[in-house]
Scaffold this motif. Structure first.
Motif, PDB file in Angstrom:
ATOM      1  N   ASN A  73      44.538  32.186  32.568  1.00  0.00           N
ATOM      2  CA  ASN A  73      43.664  31.939  31.583  1.00  0.00           C
ATOM      3  C   ASN A  73      42.356  33.188  32.153  1.00  0.00           C
ATOM      4  N   ALA A  74      41.550  32.521  33.301  1.00  0.00           N
ATOM      5  CA  ALA A  74      40.801  33.702  33.711  1.00  0.00           C
ATOM      6  C   ALA A  74      40.937  34.611  34.123  1.00  0.00           C
ATOM      7  N   THR A  75      42.488  34.320  35.438  1.00  0.00           N
ATOM      8  CA  THR A  75      42.974  35.919  35.903  1.00  0.00           C
ATOM      9  C   THR A  75      42.974  36.484  34.286  1.00  0.00           C
ATOM     10  N   THR A  76      43.548  36.227  33.508  1.00  0.00           N
ATOM     11  CA  THR A  76      43.409  36.899  32.743  1.00  0.00           C
ATOM     12  C   THR A  76      42.189  37.970  31.815  1.00  0.00           C
ATOM     13  N   ILE A 125      51.759  34.665  43.219  1.00  0.00           N
ATOM     14  CA  ILE A 125      53.132  34.662  41.963  1.00  0.00           C
ATOM     15  C   ILE A 125      52.906  34.050  40.418  1.00  0.00           C
ATOM     16  N   ILE A 126      52.161  33.266  39.991  1.00  0.00           N
ATOM     17  CA  ILE A 126      52.865  32.601  38.493  1.00  0.00           C
ATOM     18  C   ILE A 126      51.104  33.742  38.070  1.00  0.00           C
ATOM     19  N   LEU A 127      49.791  33.536  39.351  1.00  0.00           N
ATOM     20  CA  LEU A 127      48.846  34.528  38.327  1.00  0.00           C
ATOM     21  C   LEU A 127      49.283  35.593  38.445  1.00  0.00           C
ATOM     22  N   TYR A 128      49.976  36.059  39.181  1.00  0.00           N
ATOM     23  CA  TYR A 128      50.880  37.303  38.890  1.00  0.00           C
ATOM     24  C   TYR A 128      50.935  38.138  37.464  1.00  0.00           C
ATOM     25  N   ASP A 129      51.868  37.026  36.992  1.00  0.00           N
ATOM     26  CA  ASP A 129      53.217  37.268  36.251  1.00  0.00           C
ATOM     27  C   ASP A 129      52.786  36.650  34.693  1.00  0.00           C
ATOM     28  N   HIS A 130      51.294  35.892  34.857  1.00  0.00           N
ATOM     29  CA  HIS A 130      50.572  36.039  33.786  1.00  0.00           C
ATOM     30  C   HIS A 130      49.997  37.180  33.642  1.00  0.00           C
TER      31      HIS A 130
END
Length: 324
Positions: free
Chosen positions: A203-206, A261-266
């Motif tokens: 959420n923070a990255t988004t 990878i997970i952050l990129y995917d989101h």
């Protein structure tokens, strides 16, 4: 920048590149110092948070006794007095997630801002890249632990039910000075997640991307994909992995790779598994599968269950098959 690109290209890799993202020894330059100090003030509490979660025993027996004997006031009181200190602990963990969120956004701002490219940032600001990695490492360790401790959610659910009942009965609720209704609602949403810290960082990255409208999305996604690629190459290349002084650094590197990878995917509209993705997902999964199963089971599960786009039609079938 050239050195980092050597890590990312096969031709240079064959020639024996000398770049290495130093997760063990990177120290802040004068230009990094202010942000590094700010983030370090958060990270220095991370081990005590993990230790606290690891030692979390829960109040399962007291809660069961109270539920089975609803008219026994002493058992009700014992359960309530057992749960309240645990809720204070859970608040501490949740509050730390908010500090971690701020630290992550602070690092993203530094590692993606023009005029440098994300690749140049990662090469020149290795101490900040290391802190970014440490946040992801902590996050996956916290969530792996939390998944093994069902008492966390059970205790908090009992607390919510009991405090509502006690409020109706006008009982004295001193704990509400520590955990008011609004805080309890936010904590409830946090602990309802299978991987609450990872959800917080996603959420923070988004939000970082949404709030920084003048910053191209590619700056953020390239930062994440570059870090994933560097981790993959360091893990699969003996020349690099042999330079780690501890086997723990290999696991650190794997966790960081999975985390980005997970952050990129989101964050990326098409996700990490799409053919157009800048992350070599097949290569990353192979690196994980080549490790002892006990070391990577939780990481493979994180890719299976916490990514956003794995089950999209555009995801190649062989990627899904590798994760089965």
């Amino acid at each position: 920048m050239g050195n980092l690109l050597k890590v990312l290209t096969c031709t240079e890799l064959e020639q024996g590149p000398n770049f290495f993202l130093d997760f063990e020894n990177a120290q802040p330059t004068e230009g990094e110092r202010e942000v590094w100090n700010q983030v370090n003030s958060v990270l220095q509490d991370s081990e005590s948070i993990l230790t606290g979660l690891q030692a979390y025993k829960g109040a399962g027996q007291e809660i069961r006794d109270a539920i089975q004997n609803p008219n026994d006031f002493m058992l009700q009181e014992r359960a309530w007095n057992s749960v309240c200190p645990l809720v204070i602990k859970l608040k501490k963990f949740y509050s730390f997630s908010l500090r971690l969120e701020e630290a992550l956004q602070c690092l993203l701002e530094c590692l993606t801002c023009p005029p440098l490219t994300p690749t140049q940032h990662l090469e020149r600001e290795q101490a900040l890249a290391k802190q970014f990695a440490e946040i992801l490492h902590f996050t996956l360790r916290f969530d792996e632990l939390k998944m093994r401790i069902p008492a966390v959610q059970n205790d908090f659910s009992y607390y919510r039910r009991t405090i509502s009942r006690n409020r109706i009965n006008n009982m004295n609720l001193d704990i509400e000075n520590e955990v008011n209704n609004e805080m309890a609602n936010r904590m409830s949403l946090f602990y309802a997640e299978a991987t609450p810290m990872l959800k917080t960082l996603s959420n923070a990255t988004t939000n970082f991307v949404t709030e920084n409208k003048t910053l191209p999305l590619e700056n953020t996604t390239d930062c994440l994909s570059t870090m994933a690629s560097v981790c993959k190459v360091m893990l699969e290349t003996p020349e690099y992995s042999s330079r780690f002084s501890s086997d723990d650094t290999l696991l650190f590197c794997m966790r960081v790779m999975v985390g980005v990878i997970i952050l990129y995917d989101h964050v990326h509209p098409n996700g990490a598994f799409n053919k157009s993705s800048k992350i070599d997902m097949k290569g990353c999964i192979k690196v994980l599968k080549d490790q002892p199963a006990d070391n990577v089971e939780g990481l493979l599960n994180a890719l299976k269950f916490t990514t956003k786009h794995l089950n999209d039609e555009s995801t190649p079938k062989n990627i899904r098959t590798m994760l089965q």
